[in-house]
Design a protein around this motif. Structure first.
Motif, mmCIF file in Angstrom:
data_model
loop_
_atom_site.group_PDB
_atom_site.id
_atom_site.type_symbol
_atom_site.label_atom_id
_atom_site.label_comp_id
_atom_site.label_asym_id
_atom_site.label_seq_id
_atom_site.Cartn_x
_atom_site.Cartn_y
_atom_site.Cartn_z
ATOM 1 N N ILE A 1 24.525 9.780 50.075
ATOM 2 C CA ILE A 1 23.239 9.339 49.535
ATOM 3 C C ILE A 1 22.167 10.409 49.769
ATOM 4 O O ILE A 1 21.341 10.676 48.881
ATOM 5 N N LEU B 1 25.755 0.067 49.106
ATOM 6 C CA LEU B 1 25.602 1.515 49.194
ATOM 7 C C LEU B 1 26.384 2.229 48.096
ATOM 8 O O LEU B 1 25.909 3.228 47.531
ATOM 9 N N PHE C 1 25.934 7.474 54.170
ATOM 10 C CA PHE C 1 24.580 8.024 54.204
ATOM 11 C C PHE C 1 24.559 9.498 53.798
ATOM 12 O O PHE C 1 23.605 9.962 53.161
ATOM 13 N N HIS D 1 25.562 4.871 58.546
ATOM 14 C CA HIS D 1 26.739 4.476 57.770
ATOM 15 C C HIS D 1 27.398 5.746 57.253
ATOM 16 O O HIS D 1 26.714 6.739 56.948
ATOM 17 N N ALA E 1 17.090 0.928 54.077
ATOM 18 C CA ALA E 1 18.401 0.434 54.495
ATOM 19 C C ALA E 1 18.273 -0.454 55.729
ATOM 20 O O ALA E 1 18.980 -1.468 55.857
ATOM 21 N N LEU F 1 19.699 -1.914 46.582
ATOM 22 C CA LEU F 1 20.145 -2.445 47.875
ATOM 23 C C LEU F 1 20.145 -3.963 47.899
ATOM 24 O O LEU F 1 20.862 -4.581 48.701
#
Length: 480
Positions: free
Chosen positions: A428, A456, A425, A422, A413, A446
């Motif tokens: 993820i 994302l 995150f 972020h 990232a 990405l």
């Protein structure tokens, strides 16, 4: 005749030398430093004039003796010593000359009136060096040292002049450096200053080095041809587990700094690494990162292109020191599976690469033909490799290149989206704990958008779909 004349010459030289001593030691002379310099210059000039006159008056039978005595006298007048560094010794390049040329090129003064510039083949930067007849002054630990590059024409035999030779040893001039300094610094120059130049030249060479990628070419020099390696991978961009990455860097640093250790224990200065794991986990990129970190050239060997075991030895000899030999997908070489062959099979395999030949290549007598060499094997299936390949001395370090972790994702990232944190995150991280995805797959998602949120969100959707596909595949396998 010679014996009767010799005392006369000795007396002349003795009187001349006594006159110099009286002149230099008189109170009037000592009173002024300018006078001392003037007297020394006058005496030196007088010695030269005296030599010319003497050669006209002294019989030829005495000139050799007279010359040696006068040479000692004029030498005593000079406080300077000159060291000559020839460009080559016959057919062998002089490393001291090359080091001095590189060192002086990096220390060129703005006052230098003329420099020499050339573009080395396959190098990115111009090479700037001192030109001939240009004096350069260097200061080292309080010593003042003057460098001059001198050249002189080479008288070639008529046969050579008629030929069209264009090799390095058909040059029309011989070059040499003349290094002048006060004779009292002789020992310090030879024991400290010149080794310092060799060390500095090595550092400059390593800093400027362009890493190259070599591939097998039977028509090329030593069976290899090369291009510049422009791969941007570094350890900072690798999506690896931080602890594994740190351990690898420390191992590389330890290896490159243990020349005396390998010599003491009687082992070739080399190290083997096995990178194994599923496709897309960054094995090839890691090799590029290692090369960029160490400034080592890469030699990429596809065993399918090697015709026989003897070619393996030729390829090994053709490799340079401080290099990385890469043998990718070692498990795909079917002929390496079994070392024992029947007599019928041996006759068929004589013109192929065998496992025995490969083992001798990486760990036999031929493996010591070079220093600071790293051998990297890659495979998607470690279990398919012969155990003889896996032992220490051949594959010293085994690195598992696994699926992308959350720390690996954060590295990606940062590389692709230039973000450190972020709100997405957390989602993820949760998805990566439940789904196996390679760094290559994460990077592909990405790259689909420059908008951080869209990229994302697309990655989260991809991981959800992949999770569902894995569940379906697992369910199908259970049914079958």
């Amino acid at each position: 005749m010679a014996s009767s004349k010799t005392p006369l010459v000795d007396q002349i030289l003795h009187n001349f030398k006594a006159f110099q001593i009286r002149m230099l030691c008189s109170p009037e002379t000592i009173a002024s430093s300018k006078t001392i310099l003037s007297v020394a210059a006058t005496l030196t000039a007088s010695a030269v004039l005296f030599r010319n006159i003497a050669y006209d008056l002294v019989p030829e039978t005495l000139q050799g003796y007279f010359h040696s005595r006068l040479h000692k006298l004029t030498t005593c007048l000079s406080s300077q010593l000159t060291v000559v560094i020839d460009e080559s010794d016959g057919l062998t390049p002089n490393q001291m000359f090359e080091a001095a040329n590189l060192y002086l090129g990096a220390k060129l003064s703005p006052l230098t009136q003329r420099v020499k510039v050339h573009k080395p083949e396959k190098e990115k930067e111009l090479a700037v060096t001192i030109d001939r007849d240009q004096e350069m002054v260097d200061i080292y630990k309080g010593m003042k040292l003057r460098w001059v590059l001198v050249s002189s024409p080479i008288d070639k035999p008529v046969s050579d002049r008629k030929s069209n030779r264009s090799d390095a040893f058909s040059r029309s001039e011989a070059r040499r450096f003349e290094l002048s300094f006060h004779k009292k610094h002789r020992n310090r120059v030879l024991s400290s200053y010149l080794p310092y130049i060799l060390q500095q030249a090595k550092a400059i060479r390593e800093e400027r080095k362009t890493v190259k990628l070599h591939t097998i070419d039977y028509n090329g020099t030593d069976y290899w041809s090369s291009i510049n390696l422009d791969h941007p991978a570094t350890f900072g961009t690798m999506a690896m587990d931080p602890e594994i990455k740190k351990a690898l860097i420390e191992d590389l640093d330890r290896f490159t700094g243990r020349k005396e250790y390998y010599s003491r224990v009687g082992k070739a200065w080399k190290r083997g690494y096995l990178l194994y794991g599923p496709p897309g986990t960054g094995k090839s990129s890691l090799v590029a990162a290692m090369a960029n970190y160490l400034k080592f050239d890469i030699y990429d060997m596809d065993l399918k292109e090697v015709q026989c075991n003897s070619d393996l030895r030729r390829l090994l000899i053709g490799m340079g020191s401080q290099s990385i030999l890469v043998i990718e997908d070692i498990d795909c070489s079917a002929e390496l599976q079994n070392r024992e062959l029947s007599n019928e099979a041996k006759s068929v395999e004589d013109d192929k690469v065998t496992l025995s030949g490969l083992l001798n290549f990486i760990d036999g007598l031929w493996s010591s033909c070079g220093d600071e060499r790293i051998i990297v094997f890659t495979t998607n299936h470690k279990d398919r490799l012969d155990p003889a390949l896996l032992r220490p001395g051949r594959m010293d370090v085994h690195l598992h290149m696994s699926y992308c972790s959350f720390s690996g994702f954060k590295t990606l990232a940062s590389n692709y989206l230039q973000i450190q944190e972020h709100p997405l995150f957390e989602d993820i991280e949760d998805s990566l704990e439940k789904t196996e995805a390679t760094p290559a797959e994460i990077a592909r998602e990405l790259m689909k958008s420059d908008n951080v949120d869209i990229a994302l969100q697309g990655l989260i959707k991809f991981l959800q779909i992949k999770k569902e596909e894995n569940l379906v595949a697992l369910w199908t396998n259970n049914l079958s």
